[in-house]
Design a protein around this motif. Structure first.
Motif, short mmCIF file in Angstrom:
data_model
loop_
_atom_site.label_atom_id
_atom_site.label_comp_id
_atom_site.label_asym_id
_atom_site.label_seq_id
_atom_site.Cartn_x
_atom_site.Cartn_y
_atom_site.Cartn_z
N LEU A 85 0.83 -1.19 0.00
CA LEU A 85 0.00 0.00 0.00
C LEU A 85 0.87 1.25 0.00
N GLY A 86 0.68 2.11 -0.99
CA GLY A 86 1.44 3.34 -1.09
C GLY A 86 0.52 4.55 -1.02
N TYR A 87 1.13 5.72 -0.90
CA TYR A 87 0.40 6.97 -0.76
C TYR A 87 1.03 8.05 -1.61
N GLU A 88 0.26 9.07 -1.92
CA GLU A 88 0.73 10.20 -2.72
C GLU A 88 0.57 11.48 -1.92
N TRP A 89 1.60 12.32 -1.92
CA TRP A 89 1.48 13.64 -1.32
C TRP A 89 0.67 14.53 -2.26
N TRP A 90 0.84 14.35 -3.54
CA TRP A 90 0.11 15.06 -4.57
C TRP A 90 0.34 14.31 -5.87
N GLY A 91 -0.33 14.70 -6.92
CA GLY A 91 -0.08 14.08 -8.22
C GLY A 91 -1.31 13.98 -9.08
N GLU A 106 -2.25 21.08 -8.74
CA GLU A 106 -3.58 20.76 -9.25
C GLU A 106 -4.28 19.65 -8.47
N HIS A 107 -3.52 18.72 -7.93
CA HIS A 107 -4.13 17.54 -7.32
C HIS A 107 -3.47 17.17 -6.01
N GLY A 108 -3.96 17.69 -4.91
CA GLY A 108 -3.55 17.22 -3.60
C GLY A 108 -2.50 18.00 -2.85
N PHE A 109 -1.88 18.98 -3.46
CA PHE A 109 -0.81 19.71 -2.78
C PHE A 109 -1.33 20.40 -1.52
N ASP A 110 -2.49 21.05 -1.61
CA ASP A 110 -3.05 21.74 -0.45
C ASP A 110 -3.35 20.78 0.69
N VAL A 111 -3.85 19.59 0.37
CA VAL A 111 -4.16 18.59 1.39
C VAL A 111 -2.86 18.13 2.05
N ALA A 112 -1.82 17.90 1.24
CA ALA A 112 -0.53 17.48 1.79
C ALA A 112 0.06 18.55 2.70
N MET A 113 -0.03 19.80 2.30
CA MET A 113 0.51 20.88 3.12
C MET A 113 -0.28 21.02 4.43
N ALA A 114 -1.58 20.81 4.38
CA ALA A 114 -2.39 20.85 5.60
C ALA A 114 -1.97 19.74 6.56
N ARG A 115 -1.69 18.54 6.01
CA ARG A 115 -1.22 17.41 6.83
C ARG A 115 0.08 17.77 7.52
N LEU A 116 1.02 18.35 6.78
CA LEU A 116 2.32 18.71 7.34
C LEU A 116 2.18 19.82 8.38
N ALA A 117 1.30 20.77 8.13
CA ALA A 117 1.07 21.83 9.11
C ALA A 117 0.50 21.26 10.41
N ALA A 118 -0.40 20.29 10.29
CA ALA A 118 -0.97 19.65 11.49
C ALA A 118 0.12 18.90 12.25
N LEU A 119 1.01 18.23 11.55
CA LEU A 119 2.11 17.53 12.21
C LEU A 119 3.03 18.51 12.91
N ALA A 120 3.33 19.62 12.26
CA ALA A 120 4.20 20.63 12.86
C ALA A 120 3.57 21.23 14.11
N ALA A 121 2.26 21.28 14.15
CA ALA A 121 1.55 21.84 15.30
C ALA A 121 1.35 20.81 16.41
N GLY A 122 1.92 19.62 16.21
CA GLY A 122 1.82 18.60 17.24
C GLY A 122 0.75 17.57 16.99
N GLY A 123 0.11 17.62 15.84
CA GLY A 123 -0.90 16.62 15.50
C GLY A 123 -0.25 15.31 15.16
N ARG A 124 -1.05 14.28 15.02
CA ARG A 124 -0.52 12.96 14.68
C ARG A 124 -1.17 12.53 13.38
N GLY A 125 -0.56 11.59 12.72
CA GLY A 125 -1.15 11.05 11.51
C GLY A 125 -0.05 10.57 10.61
N GLY A 126 -0.14 9.32 10.20
CA GLY A 126 0.91 8.83 9.33
C GLY A 126 0.81 7.36 9.04
#
Length: 143
Positions: A85-91, A106-126
Motif C-alpha cells: 500500500l502506497g500513498y501520494e502527497w500530490w499528483g 492541481e491535485h492534492g498539494f493543499d491537502v498534503a501541506m495541511a497534513r504537514l502543518a498539522a504535524l508541525a503543530a503537534g498533531g498525529r497522523g501517518g
C-alpha cells in the motif's frame, strides 16, 4: 554557616513531579526528525529502508514516519512488489509513476501541506493505518 531551610532553593519543577533532572535533559536534547516518503510509497517502506540509520541514531533522534494523505492512485516505482500500500502527497490521479507527481498544485498539494502543518503543530497522523492518512509510523529508531 548553614543556610536556613527557608533560604534553600526550591526543587526543580520536574524533580517535584518525580522525574530525574538527568532524564529530562536527555529527553530535551533528543531531536525530532519527520521522515516523508516518496511518491506512491509509504512511511513503513521508508522506515524499513532507513532502518540501519534510525537504529544507529535512535539514541539521539526520534524519527517519525508518516503517510501522505492520499492513497496511491496508480502504479508504484518499478521494482516495488505488487500489493504494498502506497500513498501520494500530490499528483495526477492514475497517471504513470514517472510523470504523475509533476502537477503538484492541481491535485492534492493543499491537502498534503495541511497534513504537514498539522504535524508541525503537534498533531498525529501517518504510517500504519492506511486509507486517507492513517496513524503514527515507526519512531525512535524502529524499522
Amino acid at each position: 554557616g548553614e543556610a536556613a531551610l527557608s533560604d534553600a532553593a526550591p526543587p526543580p519543577a520536574d524533580a517535584a513531579r518525580g522525574r530525574a533532572p538527568e532524564l529530562l535533559a536527555r529527553e530535551v536534547s533528543r531531536r525530532r526528525v519527520l521522515c516523508l516518503h516518496g511518491f506512491r510509497a509509504s512511511g513503513e517502506m521508508l522506515s524499513l529502508s532507513l532502518g540501519p540509520l534510525t537504529r544507529a541514531l535512535g539514541g539521539t533522534y526520534d524519527f517519525t514516519f508518516v503517510d501522505a494523505p492520499t492513497a496511491a492512485s496508480g502504479p508504484a516505482e518499478p521494482g516495488v512488489p505488487e500489493g504494498l500500500l502506497g500513498y501520494e502527497w500530490w499528483g495526477d490521479p492514475g497517471g504513470e509513476y514517472d510523470t504523475a507527481w509533476r502537477p503538484a498544485y492541481e491535485h492534492g498539494f493543499d491537502v498534503a501541506m495541511a497534513r504537514l502543518a498539522a504535524l508541525a503543530a503537534g498533531g498525529r497522523g501517518g504510517s500504519g493505518e492506511g486509507g486517507e492518512g492513517g496513524g503514527e509510523g515507526g519512531e525512535g529508531g524502529e524499522g
